[in-house]
Design an enzyme around this catalytic site. Structure first.
Site, PDB file in Angstrom:
ATOM      1  N   ASN A 184      -1.256  -8.109  17.288  1.00  0.00           N
ATOM      2  CA  ASN A 184      -2.321  -8.534  16.386  1.00  0.00           C
ATOM      3  C   ASN A 184      -3.681  -8.209  16.999  1.00  0.00           C
ATOM      4  O   ASN A 184      -3.848  -8.264  18.214  1.00  0.00           O
ATOM      5  CB  ASN A 184      -2.221 -10.034  16.097  1.00  0.00           C
ATOM      6  CG  ASN A 184      -2.850 -10.417  14.768  1.00  0.00           C
ATOM      7  OD1 ASN A 184      -4.046 -10.233  14.563  1.00  0.00           O
ATOM      8  ND2 ASN A 184      -2.042 -10.950  13.865  1.00  0.00           N
ATOM      9  N   MET A 185      -4.639  -7.894  16.136  1.00  0.00           N
ATOM     10  CA  MET A 185      -5.989  -7.584  16.612  1.00  0.00           C
ATOM     11  C   MET A 185      -6.665  -8.807  17.224  1.00  0.00           C
ATOM     12  O   MET A 185      -7.506  -8.682  18.106  1.00  0.00           O
ATOM     13  CB  MET A 185      -6.850  -7.061  15.459  1.00  0.00           C
ATOM     14  CG  MET A 185      -6.600  -5.610  15.116  1.00  0.00           C
ATOM     15  SD  MET A 185      -7.080  -4.470  16.437  1.00  0.00           S
ATOM     16  CE  MET A 185      -8.860  -4.671  16.426  1.00  0.00           C
ATOM     17  N   ALA A 238      -2.605  -2.100  16.201  1.00  0.00           N
ATOM     18  CA  ALA A 238      -1.177  -1.797  16.085  1.00  0.00           C
ATOM     19  C   ALA A 238      -0.916  -0.295  16.146  1.00  0.00           C
ATOM     20  O   ALA A 238       0.128   0.145  16.640  1.00  0.00           O
ATOM     21  CB  ALA A 238      -0.627  -2.372  14.779  1.00  0.00           C
ATOM     22  N   HIS A 253       6.297  -8.101  -1.336  1.00  0.00           N
ATOM     23  CA  HIS A 253       5.306  -8.320  -2.402  1.00  0.00           C
ATOM     24  C   HIS A 253       5.233  -7.156  -3.378  1.00  0.00           C
ATOM     25  O   HIS A 253       4.268  -7.029  -4.128  1.00  0.00           O
ATOM     26  CB  HIS A 253       3.934  -8.576  -1.796  1.00  0.00           C
ATOM     27  CG  HIS A 253       3.867  -9.833  -0.982  1.00  0.00           C
ATOM     28  ND1 HIS A 253       2.800 -10.145  -0.159  1.00  0.00           N
ATOM     29  CD2 HIS A 253       4.731 -10.871  -0.865  1.00  0.00           C
ATOM     30  CE1 HIS A 253       3.021 -11.311   0.437  1.00  0.00           C
ATOM     31  NE2 HIS A 253       4.189 -11.768   0.024  1.00  0.00           N
ATOM     32  N   ASP A 286       0.778  -1.235   0.000  1.00  0.00           N
ATOM     33  CA  ASP A 286       0.000   0.000   0.000  1.00  0.00           C
ATOM     34  C   ASP A 286       0.810   1.286   0.000  1.00  0.00           C
ATOM     35  O   ASP A 286       0.265   2.377  -0.113  1.00  0.00           O
ATOM     36  CB  ASP A 286      -0.966   0.015   1.191  1.00  0.00           C
ATOM     37  CG  ASP A 286      -0.277  -0.267   2.528  1.00  0.00           C
ATOM     38  OD1 ASP A 286       0.845   0.220   2.742  1.00  0.00           O
ATOM     39  OD2 ASP A 286      -0.875  -0.979   3.356  1.00  0.00           O
TER      40      ASP A 286
END
Length: 313
Positions: free
Chosen positions: A272-273, A294, A133, A116
């Site tokens: 982590n959520m 986060a 990526h 992103d």
């Protein structure tokens, strides 16, 4: 007279935070591994979206070299949407916290699965950031014999023909929602068919179409990025800590970095959520697990290193 309220869970959390801070202070070689959860606080839609659809099209099927070869117009509209959405959100405090830590610690690297572009926009030093990526804002020529590539292309839209409505005024948005609500599984929202001449073309060879510089399904991860990260790991006699943020670390090769760090002696901190079997897989005594956003947790964990974080609006 005031009555002190002692919350055991809160006290345990603060103790864990302080334990992490103390260990980070004594650590030298540190790495972070990031996934989609890093950008969740920015409000960025996930790659696959609800139901794995984009405008009733299977998002995964659009992220392949074959899809681009067969229908580059459709694929570019999909990625134009993703670029536009990413540019219309801001890096959150977690991005800035990692960027500040990188600036203060030259022996710290971040491996990210995100495409992103939010980490670069937060000022994360490029030499310490490894996008596994690729990036939505890198473009390259699709011709096999052309090596043209351009980084950080934030033009929105990348060509005028892709200046399509992306908000509620876009009829495909309401059509897609209607099809989902009515559970019309085989419905297809028809998007404009753009001419090849109107799509982004390579300025070098003048022949090939430009394509997004992301890693599509079936493609190899960027060799230079992997080799540079590998060199850093090999050069480390000891890795003290790996911080795993917003990812279950179940997809290889990214998942292997936690194991590689452990072999070099690292302790693991997870942010982590959710707390699931996948996100807790492989955790050991002495590791840390911080459940929550986060964007809230990371600046707090790194506070002793980076100070009070100031995020400019």
């Amino acid at each position: 007279m005031t009555t002190e309220v002692h919350d055991p869970e809160l006290m345990d959390y603060r103790a864990e935070v302080q334990s992490f801070r103390d260990y980070l202070k004594s650590s030298k070689r540190v790495m972070a591994l990031c996934g989609a959860g890093l950008s969740a606080a920015s409000g960025l839609p996930t790659f696959r979206g609800a139901g794995g659809l984009w405008r009733t099209h299977d998002a995964i099927s659009l992220a392949t070299p074959e899809a681009f070869r067969i229908n580059p117009s459709l694929v570019w509209q999909f990625y134009n949407y993703r670029r536009h959405m990413a540019l219309n959100v801001k890096p959150n405090p977690a991005h800035y916290a990692l960027a500040e830590l990188a600036k203060k610690r030259k022996d710290f690297i971040t491996l990210t699965q995100n495409v992103d572009g939010l980490s670069p926009r937060a000022g994360h030093p490029a030499e310490q950031l490894f996008p596994l990526h690729g990036s939505l804002f890198d473009v390259k020529c699709s011709e096999f014999f052309c090596d043209y590539a351009e980084g950080n292309n934030f033009t929105d839209p990348i060509v005028p023909a892709l200046a399509l409505p992306l908000d509620e005024s876009d009829p495909t948005t309401t059509e897609a929602r209607k099809a989902k609500e009515l559970d019309i599984s085989d419905a297809k929202v028809l998007l404009p068919e753009l001419r090849l001449d109107d799509l982004p073309h390579c300025p070098k060879c003048k022949k090939g179409l430009l394509r997004p510089g992301v890693v599509w399904f079936g493609e190899r991860l960027p060799e230079k990025t992997l080799s540079t990260a590998e060199d850093w790991i090999i050069a480390s006699k000891k890795i003290d800590l790996i911080i795993v943020i917003g990812t279950s670390s179940t997809v290889y090769p990214a998942a292997g970095y936690t194991d590689r760090a452990r072999v070099k002696g690292a302790r693991v901190a997870v942010v982590n959520m959710e707390r699931t079997e996948k996100t807790t897989q492989g955790m050991r005594e002495g590791d840390w697990y911080f459940q929550g956003d986060a964007g809230v947790i990371l600046p707090d964990l790194l506070k002793d290193e980076i100070g009070e974080l100031t995020v400019l609006e």
